[in-house]
Design an enzyme around this catalytic site. Structure first.
Site, PDB file in Angstrom:
ATOM      1  N   ARG A  59       0.821  -1.219   0.000  1.00  0.00           N
ATOM      2  CA  ARG A  59       0.000   0.000   0.000  1.00  0.00           C
ATOM      3  C   ARG A  59       0.850   1.262   0.000  1.00  0.00           C
ATOM      4  NH1 ARG A  59      -2.809  -3.712   3.042  1.00  0.00           N
ATOM      5  NH2 ARG A  59      -1.782  -3.001   4.944  1.00  0.00           N
ATOM      6  N   GLU A  96       2.204  -5.277  13.699  1.00  0.00           N
ATOM      7  CA  GLU A  96       1.034  -5.282  14.593  1.00  0.00           C
ATOM      8  C   GLU A  96       0.335  -6.635  14.536  1.00  0.00           C
ATOM      9  OE1 GLU A  96      -1.877  -2.370  13.542  1.00  0.00           O
ATOM     10  OE2 GLU A  96      -2.930  -2.547  15.443  1.00  0.00           O
TER      11      GLU A  96
HETATM   12  P1  AMP Z   1       3.617  -1.359  11.931  1.00  0.00           P
HETATM   13  O1  AMP Z   1       4.846  -2.105  11.499  1.00  0.00           O
HETATM   14  O2  AMP Z   1       2.976  -1.982  13.136  1.00  0.00           O
HETATM   15  O3  AMP Z   1       3.863   0.117  12.075  1.00  0.00           O
HETATM   16  O4  AMP Z   1       2.524  -1.565  10.792  1.00  0.00           O
HETATM   17  C1  AMP Z   1       2.530  -0.784   9.644  1.00  0.00           C
HETATM   18  C2  AMP Z   1       2.258  -1.597   8.410  1.00  0.00           C
HETATM   19  O5  AMP Z   1       1.179  -2.487   8.594  1.00  0.00           O
HETATM   20  C3  AMP Z   1       1.889  -0.682   7.270  1.00  0.00           C
HETATM   21  O6  AMP Z   1       2.552  -1.137   6.109  1.00  0.00           O
HETATM   22  C4  AMP Z   1       0.384  -0.782   7.151  1.00  0.00           C
HETATM   23  O7  AMP Z   1      -0.001  -0.914   5.803  1.00  0.00           O
HETATM   24  C5  AMP Z   1       0.006  -2.048   7.938  1.00  0.00           C
HETATM   25  N1  AMP Z   1      -0.990  -1.794   8.995  1.00  0.00           N
HETATM   26  C6  AMP Z   1      -0.807  -1.996  10.312  1.00  0.00           C
HETATM   27  N2  AMP Z   1      -1.917  -1.731  11.018  1.00  0.00           N
HETATM   28  C7  AMP Z   1      -2.825  -1.312  10.110  1.00  0.00           C
HETATM   29  C8  AMP Z   1      -4.177  -0.856  10.218  1.00  0.00           C
HETATM   30  N3  AMP Z   1      -4.810  -0.768  11.398  1.00  0.00           N
HETATM   31  N4  AMP Z   1      -4.799  -0.480   9.077  1.00  0.00           N
HETATM   32  C9  AMP Z   1      -4.175  -0.551   7.879  1.00  0.00           C
HETATM   33  N5  AMP Z   1      -2.911  -0.973   7.722  1.00  0.00           N
HETATM   34  C10 AMP Z   1      -2.239  -1.358   8.815  1.00  0.00           C
END
Ligand code: AMP
Length: 172
Positions: A59, A96
């Site tokens: 994305r 996450e």
């Molecule tokens: P993080 O590594 O936890 O910061 O997660 C970020 C990545 O996971 C990004 O590439 C986002 O596209 C995806 N992501 C994590 N949580 C969400 C969410 N609640 N909604 C959409 N995309 C998410």
């Protein structure tokens, strides 16, 4: 920017139970809203003059490649494992919802060139931190990050190098 929140859909339990997924797609299909969203990124580029924009699969590619093309800046894809041909530099990291691996092509960055990483969303910061390490390992001078959405409660920002610029457009 907050007025764009009404164009972001929230999908419960996607892609896993307990995650409230922020779906930005309604903004991309509406040219006026998309322009509104991209304007601060445009200003960021004028201000910082990076040599490359690195987008995180998948994305993150949308905004990153659009802004790179518009400003005649190189675009570098940071991809999930086994997607890039040739020799790659890789890193495993936690996110996450699970674990993942990011890769970048070796020799894709001219040494010491200025790079900004873009992704759609900053959650725990694991993905962005891993992407930053890859850029540095590949010889780039990481100057900052830009995210369309930030989930501030998860404090991902605190994981990122505090010397770097961290811009997020829509905060929850
Ligand atoms: P993080 O590594 O936890 O910061 O997660 C970020 C990545 O996971 C990004 O590439 C986002 O596209 C995806 N992501 C994590 N949580 C969400 C969410 N609640 N909604 C959409 N995309 C998410």
């Amino acid at each position: 920017m907050d007025k764009l929140k009404k164009y972001i859909n929230e999908i419960n339990d996607f892609p896993k139970e307990g995650i409230v997924f922020k779906d930005i797609n309604p903004i991309y299909k509406d040219p006026k809203r998309w322009t509104e969203l991209m304007l601060p990124l445009q200003k960021l580029i004028y201000r910082t003059k990076p040599d490359y924009i690195a987008g995180i699969e998948s994305r993150g590619f949308i905004a990153a490649s659009a802004i790179a093309f518009k400003n005649e800046i190189g675009f570098i894809p940071i991809r999930k494992s086994n997607k890039l041909p040739g020799k790659v530099i890789g890193i495993d990291y936690k996110l996450e919802y699970g674990e993942d691996r990011l890769e970048i092509q070796q020799n894709s960055i001219k040494k010491d060139s200025k790079v900004i990483i873009m992704d759609d969303l900053l959650a725990t910061g694991g993905t962005a931190t891993a992407a930053g390490k890859l850029i540095s390992e590949a010889g780039g001078d990481l100057i900052g990050y830009a995210f369309l959405v930030e989930l501030t409660k998860l404090r991902g920002r605190n994981k990122l190098d505090s010397n770097l610029l961290v811009e997020s457009l829509i905060k929850y």
